[in-house]
Design a protein around this motif. Structure first.
Motif, PDB file in Angstrom:
ATOM      1  N   UNK A 129       0.816  -1.214   0.000  1.00 36.22           N
ATOM      2  CA  UNK A 129       0.000   0.000   0.000  1.00 36.22           C
ATOM      3  C   UNK A 129       0.850   1.265   0.000  1.00 36.22           C
ATOM      4  N   UNK A 130       1.969   1.219   0.698  1.00 37.12           N
ATOM      5  CA  UNK A 130       2.882   2.361   0.722  1.00 37.12           C
ATOM      6  C   UNK A 130       3.383   2.664  -0.689  1.00 37.12           C
ATOM      7  N   UNK A 131       3.785   1.625  -1.406  1.00 40.98           N
ATOM      8  CA  UNK A 131       4.307   1.811  -2.765  1.00 40.98           C
ATOM      9  C   UNK A 131       3.226   2.347  -3.694  1.00 40.98           C
ATOM     10  N   UNK A 132       2.039   1.736  -3.649  1.00 42.39           N
ATOM     11  CA  UNK A 132       0.945   2.172  -4.522  1.00 42.39           C
ATOM     12  C   UNK A 132       0.591   3.631  -4.251  1.00 42.39           C
ATOM     13  N   UNK A 133       0.497   3.990  -2.971  1.00 44.77           N
ATOM     14  CA  UNK A 133       0.119   5.360  -2.616  1.00 44.77           C
ATOM     15  C   UNK A 133       1.151   6.355  -3.102  1.00 44.77           C
ATOM     16  N   UNK A 134       2.428   6.087  -2.850  1.00 45.67           N
ATOM     17  CA  UNK A 134       3.485   6.991  -3.313  1.00 45.67           C
ATOM     18  C   UNK A 134       3.414   7.181  -4.820  1.00 45.67           C
ATOM     19  N   UNK A 135       3.254   6.096  -5.543  1.00 47.19           N
ATOM     20  CA  UNK A 135       3.248   6.174  -7.007  1.00 47.19           C
ATOM     21  C   UNK A 135       2.039   6.961  -7.521  1.00 47.19           C
ATOM     22  N   UNK A 136       0.899   6.743  -6.917  1.00 44.74           N
ATOM     23  CA  UNK A 136      -0.296   7.467  -7.345  1.00 44.74           C
ATOM     24  C   UNK A 136      -0.162   8.967  -7.052  1.00 44.74           C
ATOM     25  N   UNK A 137       0.358   9.310  -5.878  1.00 46.33           N
ATOM     26  CA  UNK A 137       0.508  10.723  -5.526  1.00 46.33           C
ATOM     27  C   UNK A 137       1.568  11.385  -6.398  1.00 46.33           C
ATOM     28  N   UNK A 138       2.624  10.662  -6.713  1.00 47.34           N
ATOM     29  CA  UNK A 138       3.652  11.201  -7.596  1.00 47.34           C
ATOM     30  C   UNK A 138       3.073  11.490  -8.984  1.00 47.34           C
ATOM     31  N   UNK A 152      -9.882  11.197   0.770  1.00 52.36           N
ATOM     32  CA  UNK A 152      -8.807  10.215   0.935  1.00 52.36           C
ATOM     33  C   UNK A 152      -7.585  10.629   0.127  1.00 52.36           C
ATOM     34  N   UNK A 153      -7.832  11.097  -1.100  1.00 52.04           N
ATOM     35  CA  UNK A 153      -6.740  11.585  -1.950  1.00 52.04           C
ATOM     36  C   UNK A 153      -6.044  12.774  -1.299  1.00 52.04           C
ATOM     37  N   UNK A 154      -6.830  13.725  -0.803  1.00 49.46           N
ATOM     38  CA  UNK A 154      -6.274  14.935  -0.187  1.00 49.46           C
ATOM     39  C   UNK A 154      -5.370  14.570   0.984  1.00 49.46           C
ATOM     40  N   UNK A 155      -5.828  13.663   1.830  1.00 48.85           N
ATOM     41  CA  UNK A 155      -5.057  13.259   3.003  1.00 48.85           C
ATOM     42  C   UNK A 155      -3.753  12.583   2.587  1.00 48.85           C
ATOM     43  N   UNK A 166      -2.181  12.904  -0.321  1.00 53.26           N
ATOM     44  CA  UNK A 166      -1.334  13.875  -1.018  1.00 53.26           C
ATOM     45  C   UNK A 166      -0.579  14.741  -0.018  1.00 53.26           C
ATOM     46  N   UNK A 167      -1.291  15.254   0.966  1.00 47.34           N
ATOM     47  CA  UNK A 167      -0.648  16.131   1.950  1.00 47.34           C
ATOM     48  C   UNK A 167       0.315  15.346   2.830  1.00 47.34           C
ATOM     49  N   UNK A 168      -0.022  14.107   3.127  1.00 50.76           N
ATOM     50  CA  UNK A 168       0.858  13.284   3.949  1.00 50.76           C
ATOM     51  C   UNK A 168       2.196  13.016   3.291  1.00 50.76           C
ATOM     52  N   UNK A 169       2.202  12.872   1.971  1.00 52.78           N
ATOM     53  CA  UNK A 169       3.435  12.547   1.250  1.00 52.78           C
ATOM     54  C   UNK A 169       4.203  13.793   0.829  1.00 52.78           C
ATOM     55  N   UNK A 170       3.503  14.800   0.311  1.00 54.15           N
ATOM     56  CA  UNK A 170       4.197  15.983  -0.216  1.00 54.15           C
ATOM     57  C   UNK A 170       4.380  17.070   0.831  1.00 54.15           C
ATOM     58  N   UNK A 171       3.544  17.029   1.881  1.00 48.65           N
ATOM     59  CA  UNK A 171       3.587  18.101   2.875  1.00 48.65           C
ATOM     60  C   UNK A 171       2.752  19.306   2.495  1.00 48.65           C
ATOM     61  N   UNK A 172       2.082  19.247   1.346  1.00 49.92           N
ATOM     62  CA  UNK A 172       1.271  20.361   0.844  1.00 49.92           C
ATOM     63  C   UNK A 172      -0.097  19.853   0.420  1.00 49.92           C
TER      64      UNK A 172
END
Length: 281
Positions: A227-236, A262-265, A267-273
């Motif tokens: 899930x970590x990998x999928x989330x990072x890739x989708x947000x990137x 869910x997307x917003x949370x 996105x902000x969790x990974x990018x900080x913005x």
């Protein structure tokens, strides 16, 4: 505790030499630039996109802005490294139609040929070029900023010569990273289907592997949870779409999120913005 020995920075180039007495694992991350990582001392495994590299002193690791990576320490011994972060703009004036300085950094399959082994670093004198760049960066003479950039371009050209050699059948000494072929197929599937909702159940059915066992071997091979990998890739991917002018809602849907909150949370969790803040930044 980190000890920063040397540092040089401008808008497109950062050079650091650091020592850590008691290191802790470096969590999954990526950079908005290219990274050249020079390993000096320590005991670690460097995970990049499903590949696990066991490093030796003088190995150089290269990652581009699309490659997720993390570091796991096998022992808490003294950790010393150098690294350079740079953006393409730094060497854009040296690029020509006939020769792309960044071709091997940009065009490798994700997670492949990230390592220049120590014997090649020393044979091609990449270590000496690195030291010359450091010296030019530290001295205040006005001509040294030009000299530093010229030396850095020379180092990139030399690295390209090393990578060109790797296009031939590889010897065993270039194969000391380990991977599971099924995991490589799963990674390719994830990267090629970021617009879909990808779950453990989906991967279990598609690749005929129990999802609990998949979680185990995925983490073991990549250093990331599924899930970590999928989330990072989708947000990137979503961040790239935002920069084209796509709305945050459309970007969320384009990477398989049906629920914007869910997307917003994520996105902000990974990018900080927030998506809007990221676009403005």
């Amino acid at each position: 505790m980190d000890k920063q020995i040397q540092r040089y920075i401008n808008n497109h180039f950062l050079m650091v030499h650091m020592v850590t007495d008691i290191p802790s694992d470096v969590t999954t991350h990526l950079h908005d630039c290219y990274e050249l990582f020079y390993f000096i001392a320590g005991d670690l495994t460097y995970y990049i996109e499903g590949q696990a590299y066991e490093l030796r002193p003088h190995d150089i690791i290269i990652t581009n802005s699309r490659e997720l990576h993390r570091i796991v320490f096998n022992a808490k011994c003294r950790y010393e490294r150098k690294y350079i972060h740079f953006k393409p703009e730094f060497i854009s004036s040296f690029q020509t139609a006939e020769y792309n300085l960044l071709s091997y950094i940009e065009n490798r399959k994700l997670g492949y040929f990230n390592r220049i082994p120590a014997e090649d670093v020393l044979e091609y004198k990449l270590n000496e070029l690195w030291e010359q760049i450091e010296q030019a960066a530290l001295e205040p003479a006005p001509e040294n900023s030009i000299l530093m950039k010229a030396l850095f371009v020379q180092m990139l050209v030399t690295m390209n010569k090393v990578f060109a050699k790797y296009d031939n059948p590889l010897g065993d000494r270039h194969k000391n990273h380990k991977y599971d072929h099924k995991i490589v197929k799963i990674l390719d599937y994830i990267n090629n289907n970021l617009d879909e909702k990808i779950t453990l159940n989906v991967l279990q059915q598609k690749f005929y592997v129990n999802k609990y066992y998949l979680c185990h071997i995925f983490k073991m091979n990549t250093g990331f949870t599924v899930n970590e990998y999928i989330t990072y890739k989708k947000i990137m991917k979503a961040s790239e779409l935002l920069m084209t002018g796509m709305t945050a809602l459309d970007a969320a849907h384009a990477v398989g999120y049906g629920d914007y909150s869910t997307f917003y949370k994520a996105f902000k969790g990974i990018t900080g913005y927030s998506p809007k803040q990221y676009f403005r930044k």
